[in-house]
Design a protein around this motif. Structure first.
Motif, mmCIF file in Angstrom:
data_model
loop_
_atom_site.group_PDB
_atom_site.id
_atom_site.type_symbol
_atom_site.label_atom_id
_atom_site.label_comp_id
_atom_site.label_asym_id
_atom_site.label_seq_id
_atom_site.Cartn_x
_atom_site.Cartn_y
_atom_site.Cartn_z
ATOM 1 N N THR A 88 13.357 -13.766 -2.540
ATOM 2 C CA THR A 88 13.722 -15.146 -2.905
ATOM 3 C C THR A 88 12.562 -15.876 -3.573
ATOM 4 O OG1 THR A 88 12.993 -15.978 -0.766
ATOM 5 C CG2 THR A 88 15.315 -15.349 -0.959
ATOM 6 N N LYS B 19 10.405 -17.414 -2.168
ATOM 7 C CA LYS B 19 10.138 -18.647 -1.435
ATOM 8 C C LYS B 19 8.914 -18.457 -0.568
ATOM 9 C CE LYS B 19 14.386 -21.222 -1.265
ATOM 10 N NZ LYS B 19 15.317 -21.916 -0.371
ATOM 11 N N TYR C 211 6.308 -19.850 2.460
ATOM 12 C CA TYR C 211 6.340 -20.628 3.698
ATOM 13 C C TYR C 211 4.958 -20.687 4.300
ATOM 14 C CZ TYR C 211 11.281 -19.790 3.215
ATOM 15 O OH TYR C 211 12.538 -19.736 2.721
ATOM 16 N N HIS D 92 8.601 -24.940 4.190
ATOM 17 C CA HIS D 92 8.783 -24.249 2.914
ATOM 18 C C HIS D 92 7.830 -24.924 1.934
ATOM 19 C CE1 HIS D 92 10.392 -22.953 -0.846
ATOM 20 N NE2 HIS D 92 11.030 -24.070 -1.088
ATOM 21 N N VAL E 87 12.784 -26.560 6.585
ATOM 22 C CA VAL E 87 13.667 -25.417 6.350
ATOM 23 C C VAL E 87 15.045 -25.796 6.868
ATOM 24 C CG1 VAL E 87 14.074 -22.993 6.870
ATOM 25 C CG2 VAL E 87 11.738 -23.826 6.603
ATOM 26 N N GLU E 88 16.015 -25.881 5.956
ATOM 27 C CA GLU E 88 17.342 -26.348 6.344
ATOM 28 C C GLU E 88 18.325 -25.203 6.522
ATOM 29 O OE1 GLU E 88 18.117 -30.184 5.167
ATOM 30 O OE2 GLU E 88 16.032 -30.156 5.809
ATOM 31 N N ASP E 89 18.046 -24.102 5.837
ATOM 32 C CA ASP E 89 19.001 -23.017 5.746
ATOM 33 C C ASP E 89 18.947 -22.095 6.972
ATOM 34 O OD1 ASP E 89 20.829 -21.573 3.831
ATOM 35 O OD2 ASP E 89 19.371 -19.991 4.234
ATOM 36 N N GLU E 90 20.110 -21.850 7.599
ATOM 37 C CA GLU E 90 20.169 -21.009 8.798
ATOM 38 C C GLU E 90 19.651 -19.605 8.540
ATOM 39 O OE1 GLU E 90 20.991 -21.376 12.092
ATOM 40 O OE2 GLU E 90 20.840 -23.486 11.544
ATOM 41 N N GLU E 91 20.003 -19.039 7.395
ATOM 42 C CA GLU E 91 19.598 -17.677 7.074
ATOM 43 C C GLU E 91 18.078 -17.597 6.920
ATOM 44 O OE1 GLU E 91 20.585 -14.585 3.554
ATOM 45 O OE2 GLU E 91 22.284 -15.778 4.278
ATOM 46 N N GLU E 92 17.515 -18.608 6.261
ATOM 47 C CA GLU E 92 16.058 -18.667 6.116
ATOM 48 C C GLU E 92 15.409 -18.713 7.490
ATOM 49 O OE1 GLU E 92 14.147 -21.542 3.349
ATOM 50 O OE2 GLU E 92 16.150 -21.731 2.514
ATOM 51 N N TRP E 93 15.984 -19.544 8.367
ATOM 52 C CA TRP E 93 15.424 -19.689 9.710
ATOM 53 C C TRP E 93 15.388 -18.367 10.448
ATOM 54 C CZ3 TRP E 93 12.008 -22.110 12.001
ATOM 55 C CH2 TRP E 93 11.828 -23.499 11.862
#
Length: 89
Positions: free
Chosen positions: A32, A34, A36, A56, A69-75
């Protein structure tokens, strides 16, 4: 054995004040792109565990900004990184 040097970083809080925090780990997901950062303000919770924060890193505006970090998958992926980290200690 010499203690590893702490990596410090300044972050701008929502009220505009600047805080010095200690970086525990900075990493990027290759797929991604991305980035962190896991950091601490060396605060302890009621169980005497050090509180850690994950943000992030957004470099799109030139100045790196730390975003939640808002995304569940990212978490869940970040939690996997945490698990690996705690195993290696």
């Amino acid at each position: 054995e010499r203690e590893a040097e702490k990596k410090m970083m300044s972050i701008v809080a929502e009220d505009g004040s600047i805080e010095e925090v200690e970086v525990i780990l900075a990493f990027e997901f290759k797929d991604t792109k991305k980035e962190y950062v896991i950091y601490t303000k060396n605060e302890k919770d009621d169980n005497d565990n050090i509180t850690v924060y994950v943000s992030h890193v957004d470099r799109s505006s030139g100045e790196p900004k730390l975003l939640g970090v808002e995304d569940e998958e990212e978490w869940s992926r970040i939690k996997d990184v945490f698990r690996e980290l705690s195993k290696s200690e």
